[in-house]
Design a protein around this motif. Structure first.
Motif, PDB file in Angstrom:
ATOM      1  N   ALA A  57       0.815  -1.206   0.000  1.00 41.02           N
ATOM      2  CA  ALA A  57       0.000   0.000   0.000  1.00 41.02           C
ATOM      3  C   ALA A  57       0.854   1.263   0.000  1.00 41.02           C
ATOM      4  O   ALA A  57       0.368   2.346  -0.365  1.00 41.02           O
ATOM      5  N   GLU A  58       2.119   1.130   0.389  1.00 42.62           N
ATOM      6  CA  GLU A  58       3.016   2.280   0.448  1.00 42.62           C
ATOM      7  C   GLU A  58       3.893   2.404  -0.791  1.00 42.62           C
ATOM      8  O   GLU A  58       4.767   3.269  -0.860  1.00 42.62           O
ATOM      9  N   GLN A  59       3.672   1.511  -1.788  1.00 45.12           N
ATOM     10  CA  GLN A  59       4.492   1.494  -2.994  1.00 45.12           C
ATOM     11  C   GLN A  59       3.708   2.026  -4.193  1.00 45.12           C
ATOM     12  O   GLN A  59       2.481   2.049  -4.202  1.00 45.12           O
ATOM     13  N   THR A  60       4.440   2.415  -5.222  1.00 38.60           N
ATOM     14  CA  THR A  60       3.872   2.697  -6.533  1.00 38.60           C
ATOM     15  C   THR A  60       4.724   1.958  -7.555  1.00 38.60           C
ATOM     16  O   THR A  60       5.958   2.109  -7.565  1.00 38.60           O
ATOM     17  N   PHE A  61       4.076   1.163  -8.395  1.00 34.95           N
ATOM     18  CA  PHE A  61       4.787   0.371  -9.390  1.00 34.95           C
ATOM     19  C   PHE A  61       4.541   0.949 -10.784  1.00 34.95           C
ATOM     20  O   PHE A  61       3.399   1.246 -11.152  1.00 34.95           O
ATOM     21  N   ASP A  62       5.609   1.099 -11.541  1.00 36.82           N
ATOM     22  CA  ASP A  62       5.469   1.569 -12.922  1.00 36.82           C
ATOM     23  C   ASP A  62       4.761   0.546 -13.788  1.00 36.82           C
ATOM     24  O   ASP A  62       4.027   0.912 -14.710  1.00 36.82           O
ATOM     25  N   LEU A  63       4.964  -0.744 -13.463  1.00 38.24           N
ATOM     26  CA  LEU A  63       4.393  -1.804 -14.294  1.00 38.24           C
ATOM     27  C   LEU A  63       4.052  -3.004 -13.429  1.00 38.24           C
ATOM     28  O   LEU A  63       4.796  -3.349 -12.505  1.00 38.24           O
ATOM     29  N   GLY A  64       2.927  -3.638 -13.726  1.00 33.33           N
ATOM     30  CA  GLY A  64       2.562  -4.912 -13.116  1.00 33.33           C
ATOM     31  C   GLY A  64       2.492  -5.976 -14.191  1.00 33.33           C
ATOM     32  O   GLY A  64       1.953  -5.730 -15.285  1.00 33.33           O
ATOM     33  N   VAL A  65       3.042  -7.156 -13.901  1.00 32.08           N
ATOM     34  CA  VAL A  65       3.067  -8.254 -14.872  1.00 32.08           C
ATOM     35  C   VAL A  65       2.416  -9.465 -14.224  1.00 32.08           C
ATOM     36  O   VAL A  65       2.869  -9.922 -13.165  1.00 32.08           O
ATOM     37  N   ILE A  66       1.367  -9.993 -14.859  1.00 33.02           N
ATOM     38  CA  ILE A  66       0.593 -11.072 -14.262  1.00 33.02           C
ATOM     39  C   ILE A  66       0.298 -12.154 -15.291  1.00 33.02           C
ATOM     40  O   ILE A  66       0.553 -11.989 -16.487  1.00 33.02           O
ATOM     41  N   GLN A  67      -0.249 -13.268 -14.821  1.00 26.18           N
ATOM     42  CA  GLN A  67      -0.758 -14.329 -15.685  1.00 26.18           C
ATOM     43  C   GLN A  67      -2.269 -14.440 -15.465  1.00 26.18           C
ATOM     44  O   GLN A  67      -2.738 -14.367 -14.323  1.00 26.18           O
ATOM     45  N   VAL A  68      -3.019 -14.603 -16.558  1.00 27.07           N
ATOM     46  CA  VAL A  68      -4.473 -14.694 -16.461  1.00 27.07           C
ATOM     47  C   VAL A  68      -4.971 -15.839 -17.336  1.00 27.07           C
ATOM     48  O   VAL A  68      -4.269 -16.327 -18.227  1.00 27.07           O
ATOM     49  N   ALA A  69      -6.212 -16.249 -17.072  1.00 26.89           N
ATOM     50  CA  ALA A  69      -6.907 -17.193 -17.935  1.00 26.89           C
ATOM     51  C   ALA A  69      -7.564 -16.419 -19.076  1.00 26.89           C
ATOM     52  O   ALA A  69      -7.694 -15.196 -19.012  1.00 26.89           O
ATOM     53  N   PRO A  70      -7.989 -17.107 -20.137  1.00 28.10           N
ATOM     54  CA  PRO A  70      -8.669 -16.414 -21.242  1.00 28.10           C
ATOM     55  C   PRO A  70      -9.869 -15.610 -20.750  1.00 28.10           C
ATOM     56  O   PRO A  70     -10.555 -15.999 -19.800  1.00 28.10           O
ATOM     57  N   ALA A  71     -10.127 -14.487 -21.396  1.00 25.43           N
ATOM     58  CA  ALA A  71     -11.204 -13.591 -20.986  1.00 25.43           C
ATOM     59  C   ALA A  71     -12.565 -14.249 -21.182  1.00 25.43           C
ATOM     60  O   ALA A  71     -12.754 -15.093 -22.075  1.00 25.43           O
ATOM     61  N   ASP A  72     -13.522 -13.851 -20.339  1.00 23.88           N
ATOM     62  CA  ASP A  72     -14.881 -14.364 -20.468  1.00 23.88           C
ATOM     63  C   ASP A  72     -15.678 -13.499 -21.458  1.00 23.88           C
ATOM     64  O   ASP A  72     -15.137 -12.591 -22.095  1.00 23.88           O
ATOM     65  N   ALA A  73     -16.964 -13.776 -21.572  1.00 28.63           N
ATOM     66  CA  ALA A  73     -17.811 -13.068 -22.534  1.00 28.63           C
ATOM     67  C   ALA A  73     -17.920 -11.585 -22.221  1.00 28.63           C
ATOM     68  O   ALA A  73     -18.252 -10.777 -23.097  1.00 28.63           O
ATOM     69  N   HIS A  74     -17.636 -11.207 -20.974  1.00 27.87           N
ATOM     70  CA  HIS A  74     -17.711  -9.809 -20.571  1.00 27.87           C
ATOM     71  C   HIS A  74     -16.362  -9.093 -20.687  1.00 27.87           C
ATOM     72  O   HIS A  74     -16.252  -7.929 -20.325  1.00 27.87           O
ATOM     73  N   GLY A  75     -15.353  -9.821 -21.179  1.00 26.62           N
ATOM     74  CA  GLY A  75     -14.039  -9.222 -21.336  1.00 26.62           C
ATOM     75  C   GLY A  75     -13.198  -9.200 -20.080  1.00 26.62           C
ATOM     76  O   GLY A  75     -12.143  -8.569 -20.046  1.00 26.62           O
ATOM     77  N   ARG A  76     -13.646  -9.872 -19.051  1.00 27.38           N
ATOM     78  CA  ARG A  76     -12.878  -9.913 -17.798  1.00 27.38           C
ATOM     79  C   ARG A  76     -11.837 -11.026 -17.865  1.00 27.38           C
ATOM     80  O   ARG A  76     -12.065 -12.080 -18.456  1.00 27.38           O
ATOM     81  N   TRP A  77     -10.703 -10.765 -17.227  1.00 28.44           N
ATOM     82  CA  TRP A  77      -9.619 -11.751 -17.197  1.00 28.44           C
ATOM     83  C   TRP A  77      -9.585 -12.413 -15.815  1.00 28.44           C
ATOM     84  O   TRP A  77      -9.419 -11.745 -14.798  1.00 28.44           O
ATOM     85  N   SER A  78      -9.736 -13.724 -15.769  1.00 27.72           N
ATOM     86  CA  SER A  78      -9.712 -14.455 -14.508  1.00 27.72           C
ATOM     87  C   SER A  78      -8.277 -14.650 -14.029  1.00 27.72           C
ATOM     88  O   SER A  78      -7.385 -14.977 -14.820  1.00 27.72           O
ATOM     89  N   LEU A  79      -8.063 -14.441 -12.732  1.00 32.16           N
ATOM     90  CA  LEU A  79      -6.745 -14.682 -12.138  1.00 32.16           C
ATOM     91  C   LEU A  79      -6.523 -16.152 -11.822  1.00 32.16           C
ATOM     92  O   LEU A  79      -5.445 -16.532 -11.344  1.00 32.16           O
ATOM     93  N   GLY A  80      -7.532 -16.995 -12.069  1.00 29.14           N
ATOM     94  CA  GLY A  80      -7.372 -18.428 -11.889  1.00 29.14           C
ATOM     95  C   GLY A  80      -7.234 -18.837 -10.436  1.00 29.14           C
ATOM     96  O   GLY A  80      -7.785 -18.193  -9.540  1.00 29.14           O
ATOM     97  N   PRO A  81      -6.456 -19.900 -10.168  1.00 30.19           N
ATOM     98  CA  PRO A  81      -6.381 -20.433  -8.799  1.00 30.19           C
ATOM     99  C   PRO A  81      -5.376 -19.736  -7.895  1.00 30.19           C
ATOM    100  O   PRO A  81      -5.204 -20.129  -6.752  1.00 30.19           O
ATOM    101  N   SER A  82      -4.690 -18.702  -8.394  1.00 27.42           N
ATOM    102  CA  SER A  82      -3.640 -18.060  -7.604  1.00 27.42           C
ATOM    103  C   SER A  82      -3.873 -16.544  -7.597  1.00 27.42           C
ATOM    104  O   SER A  82      -3.539 -15.856  -8.552  1.00 27.42           O
ATOM    105  N   VAL A  83      -4.442 -16.034  -6.502  1.00 26.56           N
ATOM    106  CA  VAL A  83      -4.772 -14.616  -6.415  1.00 26.56           C
ATOM    107  C   VAL A  83      -3.836 -13.905  -5.449  1.00 26.56           C
ATOM    108  O   VAL A  83      -3.280 -12.852  -5.748  1.00 26.56           O
TER     109      VAL A  83
END
Length: 415
Positions: free
Chosen positions: A102-128
């Motif tokens: 909460a005390e940091q600011t990141f220039d970039l975040g890099v994550i892994q996601v599952a394919p997007a759903d019909a609403h365009g949302r990206w699931s974080l899968g089993p690891s949040v």
């Protein structure tokens, strides 16, 4: 929006601050591409949550010497990097690390996601785990889309407009099929005897948590509230032991291929961030909360070392202190430490006279109610200092009880 992997790596500039997801699903292909171009990582400050047992995509020697990693956990393959100052293991519980984020600011975040759903949302899968909190602090976010990771309707999501660019990077989920043995089956049975129907349970990954779940299959109306769950969740659900009307929360699910196949039908399961599972205000609302954690060693005062083995840092405190403190504070709660009595093929006792100068007190004696080994249950509640020592000696492996008693006699004379 779909881009080549290299273009995602090209978004990071030397000297920036980057959050790289850890846990079960790190963006390994992105890290590998970064390590192919060490100059790209010049002066980078990378925050991540690689932890023991789970994948570590980082080979520090392949990053620029000025690149520094920071995280809340330690693991043996980062020991040399820590000595060189290239990995900063923060001595924080998970709640403490949330405050750090909460005390940091990141220039970039890099994550892994599952394919997007019909609403365009990206699931974080089993690891949040820390992602909801970390992504709030990221100016830009890019994602590796893993077509081998199923979207989970009850999990956590990232909205389409939050992610600037994605690339496809197939990566099978790591499998953790954990068996048991006679000693851990005994521990599981003893721990199950401490739990009543209708309790709320926290456990982890490994032989002891697996054995506990198997011993609880005859219980009913159990609610899961944990940082990590494995195949035991599936076993309890199929046995009818879980409360079907409750919300079962965890930040990460890791286990066998069969577990991953079963997950989409897991009733009542929610995979959420640490900011929800570990928050003191959340934990304070739990009913009859039983926190079951493990340890590398426990001394005769009831102090627990979860981090150092043989003088070497091998792990971190993680969420264990957060859960143990909550269980101690909640009416009807119980803080349990369950561990094998010995290690190194039975040659060393995990019940020790005192934690040595190279050990680390991860759980104080004030945060533990009960200690369980395959030799019994040491109930430390309402026990004096001397009664605690006697109870803990009683659950040590028989060959170590006499030397432990002698050591305590010598120590007690100075109290």
């Amino acid at each position: 929006m779909i881009r080549p992997l290299q273009s995602l790596v090209g978004l990071v500039e030397p000297g920036q601050s980057v959050y790289v997801a850890g846990g079960l699903t790190p963006p390994s292909a992105w890290v590998e591409a970064l390590q192919h171009d060490p100059e790209r990582s010049r002066g980078l400050h990378i925050t991540t949550t690689v932890a023991p047992t789970f994948p570590n995509p980082f080979d520090v020697d392949r990053l620029h010497p000025s690149c520094v990693l920071t995280g809340p956990m330690m693991r043996p393959d980062l020991s040399e990097a820590q000595r060189q100052g290239r990995y900063r293991a923060l001595p924080l519980t998970f709640i403490g690390f949330l405050r750090h984020l909460a005390e940091q600011t990141f220039d970039l975040g890099v994550i892994q996601v599952a394919p997007a759903d019909a609403h365009g949302r990206w699931s974080l899968g089993p690891s949040v785990e820390f992602l909801p909190a970390a992504l709030r602090r990221c100016k830009r976010v890019v994602a590796l889309v893993n077509p081998l990771m199923a979207p989970l309707p009850f999990g956590s999501w990232v909205e389409a407009d939050r992610i600037e660019a994605v690339c496809e990077a197939p990566c099978p989920l790591p499998s953790y099929a954990t068996g048991t043995d006679e000693a851990t089956e005994t521990i599981g049975h003893l721990v199950a005897g401490l739990l009543d129907d209708g309790c709320t349970l926290q456990t982890g990954l490994g032989k002891v948590p697996t054995a506990i779940a198997r011993s609880l299959r005859g219980h009913r109306r159990i609610t899961i509230h944990s940082g990590l769950i494995s195949d035991g969740l599936m076993e309890l659900a199929l046995a009818g032991a879980l409360d079907e009307d409750a919300a079962h929360r965890t930040t990460l699910v890791a286990g066998s291929a069969a577990l991953y196949d079963w997950l989409p039908q897991a009733r009542g399961l929610r995979i959420v961030g640490v900011d929800e599972t570990h928050a003191p205000q959340t934990l304070a609302r739990l009913q009859r909360f039983v926190a079951v954690n493990s340890a590398l060693e426990v001394d005769l005062f009831g102090q627990c070392n979860l981090e150092h083995q043989g003088g070497r840092a091998v792990s971190g405190a993680g969420g264990a202190p957060d859960f143990a403190r909550a269980a101690r504070a909640i009416p009807g709660g119980l803080s349990v430490v369950a561990l094998n009595a010995t290690h190194s093929a039975g040659t060393c006792s995990r019940i020790v006279a005192t934690l040595g100068p190279q050990a680390m007190t991860s759980l104080s004696r004030l945060e533990v109610d009960v200690v369980v080994t395959e030799f019994g249950v040491a109930d430390l509640r309402r026990a004096s200092v001397h009664e605690r020592a006697a109870a803990l000696i009683g659950i040590a492996a028989p060959q170590f009880r006499e030397p432990l008693a002698r050591a305590w006699h010598a120590r007690a004379s100075t109290l």
